[in-house]
Design a protein around this motif. Structure first.
Motif, PDB file in Angstrom:
ATOM      1  N   GLY A   1     -38.351  42.177 -54.317  1.00 17.82           N
ATOM      2  CA  GLY A   1     -38.065  42.920 -53.107  1.00 17.82           C
ATOM      3  C   GLY A   1     -39.218  43.852 -52.793  1.00 17.82           C
ATOM      4  O   GLY A   1     -40.166  44.002 -53.569  1.00 17.82           O
ATOM      5  N   LEU A   2     -39.117  44.512 -51.648  1.00 12.65           N
ATOM      6  CA  LEU A   2     -40.203  45.376 -51.197  1.00 12.65           C
ATOM      7  C   LEU A   2     -40.484  46.520 -52.170  1.00 12.65           C
ATOM      8  O   LEU A   2     -41.634  46.754 -52.555  1.00 12.65           O
ATOM      9  N   ALA A   3     -39.460  47.228 -52.580  1.00  9.71           N
ATOM     10  CA  ALA A   3     -39.651  48.383 -53.468  1.00  9.71           C
ATOM     11  C   ALA A   3     -40.201  47.956 -54.820  1.00  9.71           C
ATOM     12  O   ALA A   3     -41.115  48.608 -55.360  1.00  9.71           O
ATOM     13  N   GLU A   4     -39.693  46.861 -55.362  1.00  8.23           N
ATOM     14  CA  GLU A   4     -40.160  46.393 -56.663  1.00  8.23           C
ATOM     15  C   GLU A   4     -41.618  45.940 -56.595  1.00  8.23           C
ATOM     16  O   GLU A   4     -42.411  46.221 -57.490  1.00  8.23           O
ATOM     17  N   ALA A   5     -41.965  45.221 -55.522  1.00 12.13           N
ATOM     18  CA  ALA A   5     -43.340  44.745 -55.365  1.00 12.13           C
ATOM     19  C   ALA A   5     -44.295  45.923 -55.190  1.00 12.13           C
ATOM     20  O   ALA A   5     -45.386  45.937 -55.761  1.00 12.13           O
ATOM     21  N   LYS A   6     -43.893  46.923 -54.429  1.00 17.00           N
ATOM     22  CA  LYS A   6     -44.718  48.115 -54.225  1.00 17.00           C
ATOM     23  C   LYS A   6     -44.967  48.823 -55.558  1.00 17.00           C
ATOM     24  O   LYS A   6     -46.102  49.196 -55.873  1.00 17.00           O
TER      25      LYS A   6
ATOM     26  N   ILE B   1     -51.032  46.998 -48.340  1.00 15.25           N
ATOM     27  CA  ILE B   1     -49.891  46.291 -47.741  1.00 15.25           C
ATOM     28  C   ILE B   1     -50.014  44.788 -47.958  1.00 15.25           C
ATOM     29  O   ILE B   1     -49.039  44.112 -48.277  1.00 15.25           O
TER      30      ILE B   1
ATOM     31  N   THR C   1     -47.710  39.932 -53.478  1.00 17.82           N
ATOM     32  CA  THR C   1     -46.852  40.066 -54.662  1.00 17.82           C
ATOM     33  C   THR C   1     -45.443  39.592 -54.367  1.00 17.82           C
ATOM     34  O   THR C   1     -44.841  38.867 -55.165  1.00 17.82           O
ATOM     35  N   ARG C   2     -44.905  39.989 -53.225  1.00 11.84           N
ATOM     36  CA  ARG C   2     -43.551  39.559 -52.858  1.00 11.84           C
ATOM     37  C   ARG C   2     -43.483  38.049 -52.704  1.00 11.84           C
ATOM     38  O   ARG C   2     -42.527  37.400 -53.141  1.00 11.84           O
ATOM     39  N   GLU C   3     -44.502  37.490 -52.079  1.00 10.05           N
ATOM     40  CA  GLU C   3     -44.540  36.043 -51.832  1.00 10.05           C
ATOM     41  C   GLU C   3     -44.595  35.245 -53.135  1.00 10.05           C
ATOM     42  O   GLU C   3     -43.894  34.255 -53.300  1.00 10.05           O
TER      43      GLU C   3
ATOM     44  N   ILE D   1     -49.089  43.999 -51.466  1.00  4.28           N
ATOM     45  CA  ILE D   1     -47.631  44.007 -51.647  1.00  4.28           C
ATOM     46  C   ILE D   1     -47.017  42.726 -51.084  1.00  4.28           C
ATOM     47  O   ILE D   1     -46.154  42.113 -51.721  1.00  4.28           O
ATOM     48  N   LYS D   2     -47.482  42.298 -49.929  1.00  5.80           N
ATOM     49  CA  LYS D   2     -46.986  41.043 -49.335  1.00  5.80           C
ATOM     50  C   LYS D   2     -47.253  39.859 -50.255  1.00  5.80           C
ATOM     51  O   LYS D   2     -46.385  39.007 -50.460  1.00  5.80           O
TER      52      LYS D   2
END
Length: 71
Positions: free
Chosen positions: A59-64, A46, A52-54, A49-50
């Motif tokens: 977005g959440l799905a793309e970063a995941k 998690i 990566t998003r930052e 993922i955070k």
């Protein structure tokens, strides 16, 4: 009635988000890849993922999806 409908249509067109440019594995800096790998190895998916998003603005799905691709 048609004029009112068209005005409403224009307003909703303005609210739609612009399309994003996808980020691929090759676009990531070596430093970011290393940080993501370290977080994944520590079981902190998690947080990876955070991060990566930052850093990428995805977005959440793309970063995941991107984090799951990194090995």
């Amino acid at each position: 009635a048609i004029i009112r409908w068209r005005r409403t249509q224009r307003r909703t067109d303005d609210l739609r988000a612009p399309p994003r440019n996808p980020v691929s594995l090759t676009d990531l800096s070596p430093d970011l890849r290393a940080q993501i790998l370290l977080l994944k190895a520590e079981g902190q998916k998690i947080e990876a993922i955070k991060l990566t998003r930052e850093r990428t603005g995805l977005g959440l799905a793309e970063a995941k999806d991107l984090v799951e691709q990194i090995r």
